[in-house]
Design a protein around this motif. Structure first.
Motif, PDB file in Angstrom:
ATOM      1  N   PRO A  22       0.817  -1.227   0.000  1.00 28.36           N
ATOM      2  CA  PRO A  22       0.000   0.000   0.000  1.00 28.36           C
ATOM      3  C   PRO A  22       0.839   1.261   0.000  1.00 28.36           C
ATOM      4  O   PRO A  22       0.457   2.260  -0.619  1.00 28.36           O
ATOM      5  CB  PRO A  22      -0.825  -0.145   1.273  1.00 28.36           C
TER       6      PRO A  22
ATOM      7  N   SER B  79      -6.077  -2.890  -1.781  1.00 30.81           N
ATOM      8  CA  SER B  79      -6.100  -4.321  -1.489  1.00 30.81           C
ATOM      9  C   SER B  79      -5.230  -5.085  -2.474  1.00 30.81           C
ATOM     10  O   SER B  79      -4.950  -4.616  -3.585  1.00 30.81           O
ATOM     11  CB  SER B  79      -7.536  -4.848  -1.532  1.00 30.81           C
ATOM     12  N   LYS B  80      -4.832  -6.264  -2.055  1.00 27.96           N
ATOM     13  CA  LYS B  80      -3.979  -7.117  -2.865  1.00 27.96           C
ATOM     14  C   LYS B  80      -4.827  -7.864  -3.889  1.00 27.96           C
ATOM     15  O   LYS B  80      -5.857  -8.440  -3.553  1.00 27.96           O
ATOM     16  CB  LYS B  80      -3.229  -8.107  -1.974  1.00 27.96           C
TER      17      LYS B  80
ATOM     18  N   THR C  94      -9.857   1.896  -0.049  1.00 30.10           N
ATOM     19  CA  THR C  94      -9.069   0.729   0.329  1.00 30.10           C
ATOM     20  C   THR C  94      -8.062   0.380  -0.757  1.00 30.10           C
ATOM     21  O   THR C  94      -8.379   0.422  -1.953  1.00 30.10           O
ATOM     22  CB  THR C  94      -9.986  -0.482   0.574  1.00 30.10           C
TER      23      THR C  94
ATOM     24  N   SER D 288      -9.011  -0.763  -4.593  1.00 30.99           N
ATOM     25  CA  SER D 288      -9.931  -1.865  -4.862  1.00 30.99           C
ATOM     26  C   SER D 288     -11.020  -1.468  -5.855  1.00 30.99           C
ATOM     27  O   SER D 288     -11.327  -0.279  -6.030  1.00 30.99           O
ATOM     28  CB  SER D 288     -10.566  -2.346  -3.556  1.00 30.99           C
TER      29      SER D 288
ATOM     30  N   TRP E 157      -1.727  -9.099   6.475  1.00 29.36           N
ATOM     31  CA  TRP E 157      -2.800  -8.289   5.898  1.00 29.36           C
ATOM     32  C   TRP E 157      -2.796  -8.434   4.364  1.00 29.36           C
ATOM     33  O   TRP E 157      -1.758  -8.629   3.737  1.00 29.36           O
ATOM     34  CB  TRP E 157      -2.628  -6.814   6.269  1.00 29.36           C
ATOM     35  N   THR E 158      -3.976  -8.263   3.763  1.00 29.28           N
ATOM     36  CA  THR E 158      -4.105  -8.229   2.296  1.00 29.28           C
ATOM     37  C   THR E 158      -4.728  -6.933   1.802  1.00 29.28           C
ATOM     38  O   THR E 158      -4.890  -6.758   0.599  1.00 29.28           O
ATOM     39  CB  THR E 158      -4.969  -9.406   1.810  1.00 29.28           C
ATOM     40  N   LYS E 159      -5.062  -6.023   2.736  1.00 34.27           N
ATOM     41  CA  LYS E 159      -5.618  -4.735   2.330  1.00 34.27           C
ATOM     42  C   LYS E 159      -5.363  -3.702   3.415  1.00 34.27           C
ATOM     43  O   LYS E 159      -5.097  -4.028   4.578  1.00 34.27           O
ATOM     44  CB  LYS E 159      -7.109  -4.850   2.032  1.00 34.27           C
ATOM     45  N   TRP E 160      -5.443  -2.452   3.022  1.00 39.20           N
ATOM     46  CA  TRP E 160      -5.269  -1.325   3.945  1.00 39.20           C
ATOM     47  C   TRP E 160      -6.240  -0.231   3.540  1.00 39.20           C
ATOM     48  O   TRP E 160      -6.402   0.057   2.350  1.00 39.20           O
ATOM     49  CB  TRP E 160      -3.835  -0.799   3.899  1.00 39.20           C
ATOM     50  N   THR E 161      -6.907   0.378   4.527  1.00 43.14           N
ATOM     51  CA  THR E 161      -7.907   1.413   4.276  1.00 43.14           C
ATOM     52  C   THR E 161      -7.410   2.746   4.803  1.00 43.14           C
ATOM     53  O   THR E 161      -6.874   2.828   5.919  1.00 43.14           O
ATOM     54  CB  THR E 161      -9.239   1.057   4.953  1.00 43.14           C
TER      55      THR E 161
ATOM     56  N   TYR F  97      -0.795  -4.431  -5.241  1.00 47.34           N
ATOM     57  CA  TYR F  97      -1.729  -3.718  -4.365  1.00 47.34           C
ATOM     58  C   TYR F  97      -2.309  -2.535  -5.150  1.00 47.34           C
ATOM     59  O   TYR F  97      -1.567  -1.645  -5.584  1.00 47.34           O
ATOM     60  CB  TYR F  97      -1.018  -3.227  -3.102  1.00 47.34           C
TER      61      TYR F  97
END
Length: 588
Positions: free
Chosen positions: A66, A165-166, A163, A179, A152-156, A176
């Motif tokens: 991210p 996300s992967k 977001t 989304s 983790w696979t996402k961050w907001t 990443y």
């Protein structure tokens, strides 16, 4: 040059001009760029170290976390801001950085028809939101190591729904990206945040300047000089954009109608002796395709129509394009069929003619299938289920129409194997003899010498014995037997027969006719005249003609034609007794 030709040439020149005008090959297009009001101000919004695009123009973006995705997006948009201060937000340099920043968005859920438009608009919308809300510091955004440690696979972004996300599958697997749900909700996020003031030294109103400003081919000074009411947004577009859209669509429709009328008049006054290579028939569908494509590009990149209006316009125009393309394919197939089959080298109903027709029809269907496949993929339709259903339906149809299919494939076999051709004389296994007049995909037709038409299914005729009297050469051998009396000059008989055969117009010169002395018969010397009829259908006429000529010639030469005969003597019983008495050595 005829007036019709002048009109057609003018239409083509107009389409040619519109095409290159729309592609941007106009002088001074870059000089006509709009300079924003912020021109001359100092850029102070670069928060992170930018990617060295100038040094490595082909380098990809680092999207492994991210943090790197956010840095790539902001750095490229800041560079786009700097380029816009020099030459405008829609300049090529600014748009290059915007497109590079758009690679940080996950557009996998966007229909292919709208992907390019959504890519740019979403990038500007996201920048608008970031220029208004509070953003975390660079070091507080998790990097690759932190994402792996925490699993983790996402961050907001804090206090938002934005977001990163992967991506778990597809061509961007492992990257990443912002989304697809974030991209879908950007309009909503923008409406909820547009009341917030811009932060200092940020790009002011980039989204509005992009969607409400014209492209490079429309001078920005014209738009700026319009009254305020013409620049007022109404249903996602300004009024001048609505007017431009209406004028472009009406102009394109008028051009198509004019071309259609010209084609209609050309058909009405066409000379029947014209060549069958009438490529002028492609003018109408080709012009429709060209105009649909040009109008689509013009309203997207010059009028800058956006939102649902753009979606409806692009889908409608591309559908029109595909319809005209299908019509063009069908017309082109007909032109090729008529042009090739009208050749003097091909008989009207020869097997080569039928094979050419079949091949071109199949090619036309393949091209239509490819067009349908491409159109379905373009509109984002799944064709797998359609073809799966078609396969089941095709199986049911094949079971119900197996005889028809057997005849069809039998016709294909005849066309490819060529056991006989149109015009050949054949003898069927059942004894019928006649000329092949037509080889269709379902049946073969032969015409007997009694003028009776026999239709035989191809599935039957491919599985029986066929005697082709016209193959390998279209001639038929004639044998005429003649008997002359004993004591006749055999050299004279041979000379007469050869002379008659050579003078007859129905006898082929190659192979040459010949006479053979076959046998000593019971009451005649047996000769045989061997010659060839030029065509099998002339067999009866030739035999009739030679028989007459031989009979007359032998009579004139005084040559007797013997025939088998028997003398029968009837003796009465009384006569027999008297004869016995009169014989020597009998008792009287």
């Amino acid at each position: 040059m005829r007036p019709e030709h002048l009109k057609i040439s003018a239409v083509f020149l107009l389409l040619f001009f519109m095409f290159f005008w729309n592609m941007g090959f106009s002088l001074g297009a870059e000089e006509a760029q709009y300079s924003p009001r912020e021109a001359g101000t100092r850029l102070k919004t670069v928060r992170y170290t930018p990617v060295e695009v100038d040094r490595y123009p082909l380098a990809g973006l680092n999207l492994e976390s991210p943090r790197e995705t956010a840095r790539a997006f902001w750095s490229n948009m800041n560079r786009a801001f700097a380029a816009s201060l020099e030459s405008g937000a829609r300049s090529r340099k600014a748009q290059a950085f915007v497109k590079r920043a758009s690679k940080c968005l996950n557009l996998s859920k966007v229909p292919p028809t709208m992907k390019e438009a959504v890519r740019i608009e979403s990038t500007f919308l996201l920048m608008e939101i970031f220029n208004r809300i509070d953003l975390p510091t660079y070091n507080s955004i998790p990097d690759k190591k932190m994402m792996q440690q925490e699993g983790w696979t996402k961050w907001t972004v804090p206090h938002t729904g934005i977001t990163i996300s992967k991506v778990l599958e597809g061509p961007h697997k492992g990257e990443y990206l912002f989304s697809s749900r974030t991209v879908d909700k950007l309009d909503e996020y923008y409406e909820r945040s547009k009341h917030l003031p811009y932060k200092p030294d940020t790009w002011k109103r980039p989204y509005e300047k992009y969607i409400y400003s014209p492209g490079t081919l429309i001078p920005h000074q014209w738009i700026e000089s319009l009254p305020k009411w013409a620049k007022t947004p109404y249903l996602e577009q300004t009024l001048w954009q609505w007017i431009g859209l209406a004028l472009v669509l009406l102009s394109a429709s008028l051009i198509v109608w004019i071309i259609y009328r010209l084609e209609y008049r050309r058909k009405a006054f066409a000379n029947k002796s014209e060549t069958r290579w009438r490529f002028g028939k492609l003018l109408f569908p080709a012009s429709g395709m060209a105009l649909a494509w040009i109008v689509e590009e013009f309203i997207d990149f010059q009028l800058n129509i956006t939102g649902m209006t753009l979606l409806i316009s692009k889908v409608g125009l591309r559908l029109i394009f595909f319809i005209f393309a299908g019509v063009a394919i069908v017309i082109l197939g007909n032109i090729l069929v008529n042009g090739i089959t009208s050749s003097e080298r091909l008989q009207k109903r020869s097997i080569d003619n039928n094979l050419v027709r079949l091949s071109l029809r199949v090619l036309t269907l393949v091209m239509l299938f490819a067009l349908f496949w491409y159109a379905a993929n373009y509109f984002g339709l799944s064709v797998t289920a359609v073809f799966a259903s078609a396969g089941i339906a095709g199986l049911a149809i094949a079971m119900a129409a197996r005889e028809t299919l057997a005849n069809f494939f039998g016709g294909i076999s005849i066309l490819l194997d060529r056991p006989f051709t149109t015009g050949n004389y054949i003898i069927l296994d059942s004894g019928e003899r006649g000329e092949v007049v037509d080889i269709g995909l379902r049946s073969t037709r032969i015409l007997t010498r009694d003028e009776i038409l026999i239709c035989i299914p191809n599935s039957v005729i491919t599985n029986v014995k066929i005697v082709n009297e016209s193959a390998p050469a279209p001639r038929f051998r004639i044998r005429i037997k003649i008997g002359v009396a004993y004591g006749t000059d055999v050299e004279q008989v041979e000379e007469i027969l050869m002379e008659l055969a050579q003078k007859n117009e129905l006898v082929a010169n190659n192979p040459a006719p010949r006479v053979r002395f076959r046998a000593f018969g019971d009451s005649s010397l047996d000769f045989e005249l061997l010659c060839w009829a030029r065509r099998p259908e002339e067999k009866g006429r030739l035999i009739h003609s030679l028989n007459k000529e031989i009979y007359n010639a032998l009579n004139e030469a005084g040559i007797c034609i013997p025939f088998p005969q028997r003398d029968v003597h009837l003796i009465k019983p009384s006569d027999e007794g008297e004869n016995q008495k009169g014989k020597p050595g009998t008792n009287g």
